[in-house]
Motif scaffolding. Structure first.
Motif, PDB file in Angstrom:
ATOM      1  N   MET A   1       0.785  -1.008   0.083  1.00 18.55           N
ATOM      2  CA  MET A   1      -0.002   0.052  -0.105  1.00 18.55           C
ATOM      3  C   MET A   1       1.017   1.253   0.011  1.00 18.55           C
ATOM      4  N   SER A   2       0.306   2.291  -0.719  1.00 20.75           N
ATOM      5  CA  SER A   2       0.965   3.387  -0.511  1.00 20.75           C
ATOM      6  C   SER A   2       0.695   4.451   0.500  1.00 20.75           C
ATOM      7  N   ILE A   3       1.618   5.108   1.111  1.00 24.49           N
ATOM      8  CA  ILE A   3       1.362   6.092   2.144  1.00 24.49           C
ATOM      9  C   ILE A   3       0.946   7.324   1.586  1.00 24.49           C
ATOM     10  N   ILE A   4      -0.088   8.018   2.330  1.00 22.96           N
ATOM     11  CA  ILE A   4      -0.546   9.491   1.919  1.00 22.96           C
ATOM     12  C   ILE A   4       0.207  10.448   2.917  1.00 22.96           C
ATOM     13  N   HIS A   5       0.969  11.439   2.022  1.00 24.08           N
ATOM     14  CA  HIS A   5       1.664  12.279   2.736  1.00 24.08           C
ATOM     15  C   HIS A   5       0.972  13.691   2.788  1.00 24.08           C
ATOM     16  N   ARG A   6       1.333  14.552   3.878  1.00 26.58           N
ATOM     17  CA  ARG A   6       0.519  15.805   4.071  1.00 26.58           C
ATOM     18  C   ARG A   6       1.545  17.027   4.344  1.00 26.58           C
ATOM     19  N   GLN A   7       1.494  17.947   3.603  1.00 28.33           N
ATOM     20  CA  GLN A   7       2.504  19.152   3.945  1.00 28.33           C
ATOM     21  C   GLN A   7       1.710  19.864   4.836  1.00 28.33           C
ATOM     22  N   LEU A   8       2.491  20.066   5.936  1.00 30.28           N
ATOM     23  CA  LEU A   8       1.726  20.778   6.981  1.00 30.28           C
ATOM     24  C   LEU A   8       2.586  22.019   7.638  1.00 30.28           C
ATOM     25  N   ALA A   9       1.962  23.091   7.962  1.00 28.07           N
ATOM     26  CA  ALA A   9       2.843  24.160   8.731  1.00 28.07           C
ATOM     27  C   ALA A   9       3.166  23.592   9.965  1.00 28.07           C
ATOM     28  N   LEU A  10       4.291  24.274  10.502  1.00 30.50           N
ATOM     29  CA  LEU A  10       4.638  23.634  11.559  1.00 30.50           C
ATOM     30  C   LEU A  10       3.523  23.819  12.740  1.00 30.50           C
TER      31      LEU A  10
ATOM     32  N   LEU B   1      15.654  15.628  11.624  1.00 29.27           N
ATOM     33  CA  LEU B   1      14.978  14.312  12.223  1.00 29.27           C
ATOM     34  C   LEU B   1      14.936  13.401  10.951  1.00 29.27           C
ATOM     35  N   PRO B   2      15.053  12.268  11.065  1.00 29.10           N
ATOM     36  CA  PRO B   2      14.957  11.319  10.214  1.00 29.10           C
ATOM     37  C   PRO B   2      13.533  10.865   9.700  1.00 29.10           C
ATOM     38  N   GLN B   3      13.250  10.435   8.562  1.00 35.24           N
ATOM     39  CA  GLN B   3      11.966   9.814   7.988  1.00 35.24           C
ATOM     40  C   GLN B   3      11.432   8.784   9.124  1.00 35.24           C
ATOM     41  N   GLY B   4      10.294   8.976   9.487  1.00 37.09           N
ATOM     42  CA  GLY B   4       9.747   7.839  10.417  1.00 37.09           C
ATOM     43  C   GLY B   4       9.687   8.551  11.796  1.00 37.09           C
ATOM     44  N   SER B   5      10.382   9.547  11.878  1.00 34.72           N
ATOM     45  CA  SER B   5      10.234  10.302  13.502  1.00 34.72           C
ATOM     46  C   SER B   5       9.056  10.383  14.034  1.00 34.72           C
ATOM     47  N   ILE B   6       8.532  10.117  15.222  1.00 36.40           N
ATOM     48  CA  ILE B   6       7.386  10.325  15.743  1.00 36.40           C
ATOM     49  C   ILE B   6       7.504  11.894  16.460  1.00 36.40           C
ATOM     50  N   LEU B   7       6.902  12.698  16.184  1.00 34.35           N
ATOM     51  CA  LEU B   7       6.880  14.123  16.557  1.00 34.35           C
ATOM     52  C   LEU B   7       6.516  14.253  18.169  1.00 34.35           C
ATOM     53  N   THR B   8       7.343  14.911  18.869  1.00 35.33           N
ATOM     54  CA  THR B   8       7.014  14.803  20.368  1.00 35.33           C
ATOM     55  C   THR B   8       6.969  16.490  20.483  1.00 35.33           C
TER      56      THR B   8
ATOM     57  N   LEU C   1      12.174  22.559  16.735  1.00 30.93           N
ATOM     58  CA  LEU C   1      11.937  22.977  15.225  1.00 30.93           C
ATOM     59  C   LEU C   1      11.751  24.496  15.137  1.00 30.93           C
ATOM     60  N   LYS C   2      10.749  24.877  16.056  1.00 32.72           N
ATOM     61  CA  LYS C   2      10.397  26.120  15.739  1.00 32.72           C
ATOM     62  C   LYS C   2      11.796  27.113  16.088  1.00 32.72           C
ATOM     63  N   ARG C   3      12.633  26.815  17.065  1.00 35.09           N
ATOM     64  CA  ARG C   3      13.619  27.519  17.325  1.00 35.09           C
ATOM     65  C   ARG C   3      14.789  27.340  16.003  1.00 35.09           C
ATOM     66  N   HIS C   4      14.799  26.165  15.489  1.00 37.44           N
ATOM     67  CA  HIS C   4      15.633  26.244  14.036  1.00 37.44           C
ATOM     68  C   HIS C   4      14.824  26.976  12.729  1.00 37.44           C
ATOM     69  N   GLY C   5      13.716  27.439  13.016  1.00 37.92           N
ATOM     70  CA  GLY C   5      13.287  28.201  11.898  1.00 37.92           C
ATOM     71  C   GLY C   5      12.584  27.325  10.928  1.00 37.92           C
ATOM     72  N   ILE C   6      12.070  26.190  11.482  1.00 33.63           N
ATOM     73  CA  ILE C   6      11.369  25.301  10.329  1.00 33.63           C
ATOM     74  C   ILE C   6      10.016  25.698  10.107  1.00 33.63           C
ATOM     75  N   ALA C   7       9.483  25.981   9.000  1.00 29.34           N
ATOM     76  CA  ALA C   7       8.038  26.558   8.981  1.00 29.34           C
ATOM     77  C   ALA C   7       7.029  25.684   8.387  1.00 29.34           C
ATOM     78  N   SER C   8       7.713  24.349   7.869  1.00 34.65           N
ATOM     79  CA  SER C   8       6.451  23.402   7.333  1.00 34.65           C
ATOM     80  C   SER C   8       7.398  22.039   7.533  1.00 34.65           C
ATOM     81  N   LEU C   9       6.561  20.995   7.510  1.00 38.85           N
ATOM     82  CA  LEU C   9       6.967  19.260   7.302  1.00 38.85           C
ATOM     83  C   LEU C   9       6.029  18.667   6.602  1.00 38.85           C
ATOM     84  N   ARG C  10       6.463  17.350   6.109  1.00 42.45           N
ATOM     85  CA  ARG C  10       5.603  16.614   5.745  1.00 42.45           C
ATOM     86  C   ARG C  10       5.401  15.233   6.510  1.00 42.45           C
ATOM     87  N   VAL C  11       4.180  14.919   6.821  1.00 43.49           N
ATOM     88  CA  VAL C  11       3.815  13.817   7.837  1.00 43.49           C
ATOM     89  C   VAL C  11       3.035  12.810   7.181  1.00 43.49           C
ATOM     90  N   VAL C  12       2.973  11.650   7.604  1.00 44.66           N
ATOM     91  CA  VAL C  12       2.186  10.608   7.369  1.00 44.66           C
ATOM     92  C   VAL C  12       0.673  10.742   7.477  1.00 44.66           C
TER      93      VAL C  12
END
Length: 105
Positions: free
Chosen positions: A1-10, A32-39, A46-57
Motif C-alpha cells: 500500500m502507498s502512504i498518503i503524505h501531507r505538507q503541514l505548517a509547523l 529528524l529522520p523519516q519515520g520519526s514520531i513528533l514530540t 523545530l520552531k527554534r531552528h526556523g522550520i516553517a513546514s514539514l511532511r507527515v504521514v
C-alpha cells in the motif's frame, strides 16, 4: 500500500504525528529522520531552528485507490508525451518520469 503524505505548517503539526520524509535544515543537514514520531519537545526545537513546514504521514491508500492514482498518473504522462517522437532522449525521459511518479504515488 502507498502512504498518503501531507505538507503541514509547523503550527498545525501535533505530537504523535510521523514524518514521511527526512526533515532538513537550511544547510541540508538532517534534523529528524523519516519515520520519526513528533514530540512536544521536537516541535519546540523545530520552531527554534526556523522550520516553517514539514511532511507527515496522513494514512494509507487502499489497493483500489492506489490503482486509480496510478491510472491517473499514467494518463497524465501519456498526455505530456503525446506529441513527442520516440528518440532515445524522449524515451529515457518518459521512463524516468514514469518510474519516479508511479513509485512515489
Amino acid at each position: 500500500m502507498s502512504i498518503i503524505h501531507r505538507q503541514l505548517a509547523l503550527a498545525d503539526a501535533e505530537a504523535g504525528m510521523m514524518l514521511s520524509d527526512d526533515l532538513l535544515d537550511g544547510q541540508g543537514h538532517v534534523l529528524l529522520p523519516q519515520g520519526s514520531i513528533l514530540t512536544e519537545q521536537m516541535l519546540t526545537s523545530l520552531k527554534r531552528h526556523g522550520i516553517a513546514s514539514l511532511r507527515v504521514v496522513a494514512g494509507e491508500l487502499t489497493p483500489e485507490q492506489e490503482a486509480e492514482r496510478h491510472a491517473h498518473f499514467r494518463m497524465r504522462i501519456e498526455r505530456l508525451f503525446r506529441n513527442l517522437d520516440d528518440t532515445p532522449a524522449n524515451t529515457a525521459l518518459r521512463r524516468y518520469i514514469s518510474t519516479y511518479r508511479l513509485s512515489r504515488s
